[in-house]
Design a protein around this motif. Structure first.
Motif, PDB file in Angstrom:
ATOM      1  N   ASP A   1      94.132  13.437  41.354  1.00 52.14           N
ATOM      2  CA  ASP A   1      94.251  14.205  41.443  1.00 52.14           C
ATOM      3  C   ASP A   1      95.600  14.845  42.943  1.00 52.14           C
ATOM      4  O   ASP A   1      95.960  14.100  43.104  1.00 52.14           O
ATOM      5  CB  ASP A   1      92.983  14.732  41.928  1.00 52.14           C
ATOM      6  CG  ASP A   1      92.704  13.747  43.788  1.00 52.14           C
ATOM      7  OD1 ASP A   1      93.495  13.443  44.366  1.00 52.14           O
ATOM      8  OD2 ASP A   1      91.313  14.262  43.725  1.00 52.14           O
ATOM      9  N   HIS A   2      95.724  16.478  43.536  1.00 51.67           N
ATOM     10  CA  HIS A   2      97.193  16.613  44.265  1.00 51.67           C
ATOM     11  C   HIS A   2      98.280  15.838  43.936  1.00 51.67           C
ATOM     12  O   HIS A   2      98.960  15.187  44.752  1.00 51.67           O
ATOM     13  CB  HIS A   2      96.307  16.353  46.075  1.00 51.67           C
ATOM     14  CG  HIS A   2      95.632  15.987  46.677  1.00 51.67           C
ATOM     15  ND1 HIS A   2      95.343  17.262  47.031  1.00 51.67           N
ATOM     16  CD2 HIS A   2      94.081  16.146  46.684  1.00 51.67           C
ATOM     17  CE1 HIS A   2      94.681  17.715  48.018  1.00 51.67           C
ATOM     18  NE2 HIS A   2      93.851  16.639  47.084  1.00 51.67           N
ATOM     19  N   VAL A   3      98.284  16.360  42.441  1.00 51.09           N
ATOM     20  CA  VAL A   3     100.093  14.968  42.300  1.00 51.09           C
ATOM     21  C   VAL A   3     100.920  16.468  43.026  1.00 51.09           C
ATOM     22  O   VAL A   3     100.872  16.837  42.417  1.00 51.09           O
ATOM     23  CB  VAL A   3      99.064  15.644  40.116  1.00 51.09           C
ATOM     24  CG1 VAL A   3     100.749  15.179  39.625  1.00 51.09           C
ATOM     25  CG2 VAL A   3      98.087  14.296  40.167  1.00 51.09           C
ATOM     26  N   PRO A   4     101.831  15.243  42.483  1.00 54.15           N
ATOM     27  CA  PRO A   4     103.122  16.856  43.116  1.00 54.15           C
ATOM     28  C   PRO A   4     104.465  17.204  41.723  1.00 54.15           C
ATOM     29  O   PRO A   4     103.680  16.363  40.112  1.00 54.15           O
ATOM     30  CB  PRO A   4     103.736  15.548  43.826  1.00 54.15           C
ATOM     31  CG  PRO A   4     103.767  14.172  43.373  1.00 54.15           C
ATOM     32  CD  PRO A   4     102.327  14.201  43.036  1.00 54.15           C
ATOM     33  N   GLU A   5     104.229  18.037  42.184  1.00 56.17           N
ATOM     34  CA  GLU A   5     105.550  18.374  40.917  1.00 56.17           C
ATOM     35  C   GLU A   5     106.798  17.989  41.343  1.00 56.17           C
ATOM     36  O   GLU A   5     107.414  17.982  41.958  1.00 56.17           O
ATOM     37  CB  GLU A   5     105.664  19.684  40.934  1.00 56.17           C
ATOM     38  CG  GLU A   5     106.653  20.856  39.843  1.00 56.17           C
ATOM     39  CD  GLU A   5     105.907  20.464  38.605  1.00 56.17           C
ATOM     40  OE1 GLU A   5     106.333  20.299  37.517  1.00 56.17           O
ATOM     41  OE2 GLU A   5     104.804  20.679  38.833  1.00 56.17           O
ATOM     42  N   ASN A   6     107.047  17.235  39.933  1.00 55.57           N
ATOM     43  CA  ASN A   6     108.766  16.022  40.275  1.00 55.57           C
ATOM     44  C   ASN A   6     109.746  17.360  39.995  1.00 55.57           C
ATOM     45  O   ASN A   6     109.625  17.257  38.658  1.00 55.57           O
ATOM     46  CB  ASN A   6     108.345  15.071  40.327  1.00 55.57           C
ATOM     47  CG  ASN A   6     108.004  13.533  40.816  1.00 55.57           C
ATOM     48  OD1 ASN A   6     107.922  12.979  42.048  1.00 55.57           O
ATOM     49  ND2 ASN A   6     106.021  13.115  40.211  1.00 55.57           N
ATOM     50  N   LEU A   7     110.976  16.536  40.774  1.00 54.45           N
ATOM     51  CA  LEU A   7     112.006  18.065  39.925  1.00 54.45           C
ATOM     52  C   LEU A   7     112.681  16.725  39.870  1.00 54.45           C
ATOM     53  O   LEU A   7     113.092  16.114  40.745  1.00 54.45           O
ATOM     54  CB  LEU A   7     112.589  18.892  40.779  1.00 54.45           C
ATOM     55  CG  LEU A   7     111.425  19.762  41.598  1.00 54.45           C
ATOM     56  CD1 LEU A   7     112.115  20.976  42.265  1.00 54.45           C
ATOM     57  CD2 LEU A   7     110.995  21.144  40.690  1.00 54.45           C
ATOM     58  N   GLY A   8     113.359  16.403  38.895  1.00 56.63           N
ATOM     59  CA  GLY A   8     114.490  15.737  38.413  1.00 56.63           C
ATOM     60  C   GLY A   8     113.153  14.277  38.367  1.00 56.63           C
ATOM     61  O   GLY A   8     111.605  14.150  38.064  1.00 56.63           O
ATOM     62  N   GLY A   9     113.922  13.363  38.146  1.00 58.33           N
ATOM     63  CA  GLY A   9     113.529  11.746  38.232  1.00 58.33           C
ATOM     64  C   GLY A   9     112.615  11.518  37.068  1.00 58.33           C
ATOM     65  O   GLY A   9     113.715  11.632  35.984  1.00 58.33           O
ATOM     66  N   PHE A  10     113.040   9.788  37.035  1.00 56.90           N
ATOM     67  CA  PHE A  10     112.701   9.033  35.821  1.00 56.90           C
ATOM     68  C   PHE A  10     111.593   8.014  36.074  1.00 56.90           C
ATOM     69  O   PHE A  10     111.622   8.235  37.042  1.00 56.90           O
ATOM     70  CB  PHE A  10     114.293   8.092  35.866  1.00 56.90           C
ATOM     71  CG  PHE A  10     115.496   8.302  35.882  1.00 56.90           C
ATOM     72  CD1 PHE A  10     116.183   8.991  34.388  1.00 56.90           C
ATOM     73  CD2 PHE A  10     116.364   9.057  37.046  1.00 56.90           C
ATOM     74  CE1 PHE A  10     117.892   9.725  33.796  1.00 56.90           C
ATOM     75  CE2 PHE A  10     117.411  10.106  37.035  1.00 56.90           C
ATOM     76  CZ  PHE A  10     118.046  10.104  35.455  1.00 56.90           C
ATOM     77  N   LEU A  11     111.371   7.441  34.757  1.00 55.97           N
ATOM     78  CA  LEU A  11     109.866   6.663  35.031  1.00 55.97           C
ATOM     79  C   LEU A  11     110.399   5.618  34.332  1.00 55.97           C
ATOM     80  O   LEU A  11     110.837   5.333  33.829  1.00 55.97           O
ATOM     81  CB  LEU A  11     108.853   6.984  33.986  1.00 55.97           C
ATOM     82  CG  LEU A  11     107.823   6.576  34.011  1.00 55.97           C
ATOM     83  CD1 LEU A  11     107.165   6.910  35.112  1.00 55.97           C
ATOM     84  CD2 LEU A  11     107.149   7.070  32.124  1.00 55.97           C
ATOM     85  N   ILE A  12     110.280   3.968  35.681  1.00 56.44           N
ATOM     86  CA  ILE A  12     111.058   3.466  35.357  1.00 56.44           C
ATOM     87  C   ILE A  12     110.114   2.039  35.481  1.00 56.44           C
ATOM     88  O   ILE A  12     109.600   1.962  36.272  1.00 56.44           O
ATOM     89  CB  ILE A  12     112.264   2.831  36.141  1.00 56.44           C
ATOM     90  CG1 ILE A  12     113.292   4.244  35.929  1.00 56.44           C
ATOM     91  CG2 ILE A  12     112.928   1.601  36.098  1.00 56.44           C
ATOM     92  CD1 ILE A  12     114.455   4.003  36.523  1.00 56.44           C
ATOM     93  N   ASP A  13     110.306   0.955  34.457  1.00 56.77           N
ATOM     94  CA  ASP A  13     108.886   0.562  34.555  1.00 56.77           C
ATOM     95  C   ASP A  13     107.416   0.931  35.369  1.00 56.77           C
ATOM     96  O   ASP A  13     106.507  -0.338  36.146  1.00 56.77           O
ATOM     97  CB  ASP A  13     109.634  -0.727  35.945  1.00 56.77           C
ATOM     98  CG  ASP A  13     110.528  -1.889  34.495  1.00 56.77           C
ATOM     99  OD1 ASP A  13     110.529  -1.786  33.810  1.00 56.77           O
ATOM    100  OD2 ASP A  13     111.511  -2.163  36.197  1.00 56.77           O
TER     101      ASP A  13
END
Length: 478
Positions: free
Chosen positions: A274-286
């Motif tokens: 919960d309390h999940v942030p909204e990520n603007l941009g970004g990549f999922l790496i490993d």
């Protein structure tokens, strides 16, 4: 037996046909989806201009309606070609889908075929009705074109939404034994996907048309013909954008409820919490989020209106059907682009409203016109990004929970030559369409924008204001 063996092989690893099949489907669908808004919405803009022309004796509006009908016919032909290729691809590239689930998946396409033939018939009647039918009879022949295009688009979206939330079928030993057509068509994702796509179609068509006339106004063509063409297109798109913002928010919340894996990819969320942030941009790496700009708690608030809303992460998905980091990143970035371009268009609409309030006329501010001239391109980027979210966000499933994409693809032959031939065909269609449209535009500009007489029949010609008793047309309208 052969089909069972192919499935067993696909379960071991990705067959070599998977990459070219996905690349070809992505390209052809991405190409075709650009044409869909014009088949759905350009004809509606045409009828708006046509109605104004008849109701108010407006020659400029009638000229717009006539010209837009010819543009719509060209784009309709291009859409028919590219759509036909797509229908063949479903059988050639994805025999697992059509073989196992064709009884359900194919039903919406049968409905779409009926709407397509209805649309083709009335497109022909409307095009050849100029100068041949009484004015209002001619106008009403365009109404079935608009209705059929809406029905055809809804049918295709029904098939796509069924892949996201399948229902209406009875399975036994992995095979469909019974189909409930209405439950297939009106599946759980049908309504919000359909409304979302139809609004997008009107936004793309409206801003593209407005952009053409805004570009002309930037070149000094400030005549009423250009101002009216700009206004009709822009106002239709402007009416749809705020509604789309609300609908898009609703769609995202539906995805949160019904498609948690896709929502986790949208939010770039590796772990449940919960309390999940909204990520603007970004990549999922490993498995970790890198280079994003987090807005604290915002994803949870948007999903459930409270920071304590729990969102399921990618860790909830079994490893053998979990999307790759690259796929998740693509979905997340596409969603960011879709939302960002939507708010750019909303800003343009608000700018227009402010300029209109100040001047009570079509804005001539050059910076505004530059933005309006680019709005069609921005709308197309938004549309493409939305389809990436929809299609890539479903991976690795073709039919969520029932059929993996690696199981649906053909395992026969080398598909790269077929992909190359398809690229050549689409390049020829696209180039030919652009050349035809440019030639039409040059001919219309050469003829000028003097008043065009628009009679509807040899015995009782219809005359707009200032043309009483006159019969005939200028050469550029024949």
């Amino acid at each position: 037996m052969l089909h069972s063996v192919s499935k067993a092989l696909a379960a071991v690893g990705d067959p070599p046909q998977l990459l070219p099949a996905r690349e070809q489907m992505a390209f052809t669908l991405g190409f075709h989806i650009i044409l869909v808004p014009f088949g759905v919405a350009l004809t509606a803009l045409m009828l708006i201009a046509h109605y104004r022309g008849l109701r108010h004796g407006d020659d400029d509006a009638l000229r717009l309606a006539r010209r837009w009908s010819k543009v719509a016919a060209v784009l309709f032909a291009m859409g028919a070609i590219t759509g036909t290729v797509l229908s063949f691809e479903l059988g050639i590239l994805w025999p697992g889908l059509m073989g196992d689930y064709g009884a359900a998946f194919g039903m919406p396409f049968a409905v779409e075929g009926l709407f397509f033939f209805l649309e083709a018939i009335f497109v022909s009647i409307y095009l050849y009705g100029w100068n041949r039918l009484p004015p209002w009879a001619h106008f009403w022949t365009g109404v079935p074109v608009v209705l059929a295009s809406l029905g055809g688009a809804a049918a295709v979206i029904a098939a796509n939404s069924w892949m996201n939330q399948p229902g209406g079928i009875t399975l036994r030993d992995g095979h469909v034994t019974a189909v409930r057509p209405l439950a297939v068509f009106f599946n759980g994702a049908f309504w919000f996907e359909t409304v979302h796509m139809l609004l997008a179609a009107y936004i793309v068509a409206g801003f593209t048309v407005a952009g053409v006339y805004a570009a002309g106004m930037l070149k000094g063509r400030q005549d009423r013909h250009h101002r009216l063409g700009f206004l009709i297109g822009f106002l239709v798109a402007a009416a749809a954008v705020p509604v789309q913002v609300v609908v898009g928010d609703t769609v995202a919340r539906e995805v949160f409820q019904e498609e948690p894996a896709k929502f986790a990819a949208i939010e770039l969320l590796p772990r449940t919490g919960d309390h999940v942030p909204e990520n603007l941009g970004g990549f999922l790496i490993d498995g970790k989020v890198r280079y994003g700009l987090p807005i604290p708690d915002m994803a949870s608030i948007l999903a459930g209106f409270t920071p304590s809303t729990e969102i399921k992460g990618l860790e909830e998905i079994p490893p053998d059907v979990r999307p790759t980091d690259r796929s998740v990143t693509l979905v997340h970035l596409a969603f960011d682009v879709m939302v960002g371009t939507t708010f750019l268009m909303l800003g343009l609409v608000l700018w227009f409203a402010w300029l209109w309030w100040r001047g009570r006329t079509v804005p001539t501010n050059r910076w505004f016109l530059r933005g309006a001239a680019l709005s069609g391109v921005v709308a197309v980027v938004c549309l493409e990004s939305g389809w990436v979210v929809t299609e890539v966000g479903r991976q690795p499933w073709t039919v969520v929970g029932l059929l993996l994409t690696r199981q649906a693809v053909t395992t026969q032959g080398n598909l790269w030559p077929l992909f190359g031939a398809t690229l050549a065909l689409y390049a020829a269609v696209g180039t030919g369409g652009v050349l035809v449209l440019r030639a039409m535009a040059r001919r219309w500009r050469t003829a000028g924008d003097a008043t065009v007489y628009v009679p509807y029949g040899p015995e009782q010609p219809y005359a707009t204001s200032g043309t009483s008793g006159t019969s005939g047309t200028t050469g550029d309208e024949r």
